[in-house]
Each structure stands twice: as structure tokens, then as C-alpha cells.
Scaffold this active site. Sequence first.
Site, PDB file in Angstrom:
ATOM      1  N   CYS A 117       3.533  -3.545   4.462  1.00 21.03           N
ATOM      2  CA  CYS A 117       3.121  -2.725   5.604  1.00 21.03           C
ATOM      3  C   CYS A 117       3.893  -3.132   6.855  1.00 21.03           C
ATOM      4  O   CYS A 117       4.262  -2.287   7.679  1.00 21.03           O
ATOM      5  CB  CYS A 117       1.613  -2.840   5.831  1.00 21.03           C
ATOM      6  SG  CYS A 117       1.004  -4.537   6.101  1.00 21.03           S
ATOM      7  N   THR A 118       4.181  -4.438   6.982  1.00 17.99           N
ATOM      8  CA  THR A 118       4.879  -4.918   8.167  1.00 17.99           C
ATOM      9  C   THR A 118       6.356  -4.533   8.152  1.00 17.99           C
ATOM     10  O   THR A 118       6.916  -4.142   9.190  1.00 17.99           O
ATOM     11  CB  THR A 118       4.734  -6.442   8.309  1.00 17.99           C
ATOM     12  OG1 THR A 118       5.049  -7.068   7.055  1.00 17.99           O
ATOM     13  CG2 THR A 118       3.321  -6.816   8.710  1.00 17.99           C
ATOM     14  N   THR A 141       4.697 -16.108   6.764  1.00 21.02           N
ATOM     15  CA  THR A 141       5.210 -14.755   6.554  1.00 21.02           C
ATOM     16  C   THR A 141       6.697 -14.820   6.252  1.00 21.02           C
ATOM     17  O   THR A 141       7.410 -15.698   6.775  1.00 21.02           O
ATOM     18  CB  THR A 141       4.971 -13.853   7.779  1.00 21.02           C
ATOM     19  OG1 THR A 141       5.541 -12.558   7.523  1.00 21.02           O
ATOM     20  CG2 THR A 141       5.599 -14.429   9.034  1.00 21.02           C
ATOM     21  N   ASN A 154      -2.593  -0.988   8.444  1.00 19.18           N
ATOM     22  CA  ASN A 154      -1.961  -1.718   7.351  1.00 19.18           C
ATOM     23  C   ASN A 154      -2.439  -1.287   5.980  1.00 19.18           C
ATOM     24  O   ASN A 154      -1.808  -1.602   4.966  1.00 19.18           O
ATOM     25  CB  ASN A 154      -2.161  -3.223   7.533  1.00 19.18           C
ATOM     26  CG  ASN A 154      -3.586  -3.602   7.876  1.00 19.18           C
ATOM     27  OD1 ASN A 154      -3.977  -3.530   9.051  1.00 19.18           O
ATOM     28  ND2 ASN A 154      -4.373  -3.991   6.881  1.00 19.18           N
TER      29      ASN A 154
END
Length: 338
Positions: free
Chosen positions: A151-152, A210, A313
Site C-alpha cells: 500500500c505504501t 520498513t 491502506n
Amino acid sequence: MSAQLAINGFGRIGRSVLRAIVERDLWHHLAVVSINELAPIETICHLLKYDSTHGRFPGSVVIEDNCLVVNGHVINITHEADFTALQIDVDVLIECSGSVSAEEARRQVGGSLKHVLISNPSQPDVDRTLIYGFNQDQVTRQDGVISCGSCTSNALIPMVAVLDEQFGVVAGSSLTLHSAMNDQPVIDAYHDVDLRLTRSAMQSMIPVETALDRGVYRLLPHLEGRLHSSSIRVPTSNVSAIELTVQTDRAITRGAFTACLQQLADSNQYISISTEPLASCDFIHDHHSAVIDVPQSAVVNHHLVKVLIWFDNEWGYANRLVDSALHVQQMISLGELT
């Protein structure tokens, strides 16, 4: 021509995928015929019908003969823990469990199953990383295992690409403020890997690892080493934000920056801009990959820009998975991938 679709893993994203197909009236293009999920069928049915974030399912969901029936469409339910042992007789499978590797997916491709779409960045050895709205035209018939990024990365990559194209990215940093996820406890509890993730999701902002920068490099390799990414989980149930800060090679004015944002939104239907004073809850069930908050974005001293990007998200990303499956289906129907 309708493609037969299977979903492996029917959690937040898997259920959103099916719901998006229904809400967008795409069943005649993408017919979900099989779901593999370890949970009991009664729980599957209940969580599809009643969603704390997105509301009640817009249609009928019942159980008949150990199958799920959605708006009259029969969906076979299996509970196989070993993905490689699944008997799959569909055109496209969307992998939403988060536990299937690219190699395991590749073992299933062949026969009727032509493509597996993985709902995470997966390993670099996938056949293609597809950010829908950015590089879908690069998909080929050999791309059996396709990662749809995260999603990011769906929210960030188009923005980084246009800034680099127009102004040149010298260096940059992204901070993701991500809503809580199901690997976090409601109250303090043990976690196998990360001590920070032992803490209550609803009481703290929690830094987590991340690899978003590596996801950007996969599609924009010339930027490798120029970006840094970090992420903090925040105590909300849905909708996340990215604050992107970029040092530009060429001087930039506020007017040129605003025009750049507008141009991106005009050229990419999956990117939107907002000029209203909104909060995260206002973006729940928003289908865009990214909504750029113009009032919260800025230019500093002609070579530093800050962009605030909102995204649902769950819903935004699930819709890109559906778009990716629809893209593959359309090419199959045209004979381009057969």
C-alpha cells in the site's frame, strides 16, 4: 470474457478485494470461485457481512453446502495450510495471506493458473513488480508471479517518479504513519521478533522496520542510495499517511510545485489531491492509491519539498489488486497472454 479468480487468505485485504469486485460490479469480468482460508466458514461469512471499518457488506452472504454464496454466486471454500498443496483450477489467484513466497507461487503457475498476484512486495525474484497506474503496460505473458507492491509503495512511487522527472531527486526521506495491523496486540503481549511490537497497539505510537526505500529502488533503480524510509504504527484502525521530504537538484517554486502535483493527479486517475482541511478518518473507503494534501505540502528554500500523502491502506490497495487482476483478465480475453 470472465476470468475465474481465487483468493488465498481472506483477512482484511482478501475480504476487501471481494468487496471491491462487488461494489464495482465486476463479477462478469472477475468471478471469484474459490477462497482458501484457515478460519471456519462461519467466521469467514460473519466477517465478510460485518466490517467494523467499511460497514455492512452491500449484498447477501450466506452459507450453503459448505460453500459461501455471495449475491447468488457460489464460492468454494477450502482450509489448506500448505499453499503448494492447493488444487487450483482458475485463471488468476490473488495471494493475500502474506505467507507465500515467490518460489511457492511459481510452483502453482501452469495449466489453468496463468498468474499469481502477490499482495506484498515479496522477493526480488518475482517476475514483475506491478504498481497499477504506474507500470502496468510492462506486464508480459511470461510474468506468472507478479508482486503488486505494498500500500505504501503504491502511494509513494508515482510521487517520487514525477518529482525526479521534473526537478531531480538528490536525496529524500519518507516517514509512514501507518494504522495498526493484526501483528500487534491490543494489550501488551509477547512478540517473537520485535520488542516494540510487544506493546499495546491502542496505547502507543510504535516504530517498526520498513523496506519501502528498497521497494522504490526496484522500480526506480537509478535512485538507489538516495532515499531513506522509516515507519511508525499509530493507534488508528485504518488510513495511513506518508510524509515525503525530497532535496531537488533544480530550483523549485511553490507555483511550480503545486502545478506538478496537479499534473500528477490529472494524468493518473489513481492519484488525487485535496485542498480541504481533512483528517485521516475522512479518507476511509477512498479508492485512490494516494491523496496528496496540498495545504500540508511545502517548498523550503527552492530545493526542499515536503509532501503529505493520505491513503486507505486497506481499500485503496485492495482496489489496485482488483485493477491488476482486471488488467490481466482483459489481456487474456484479447489473446495477448494465451
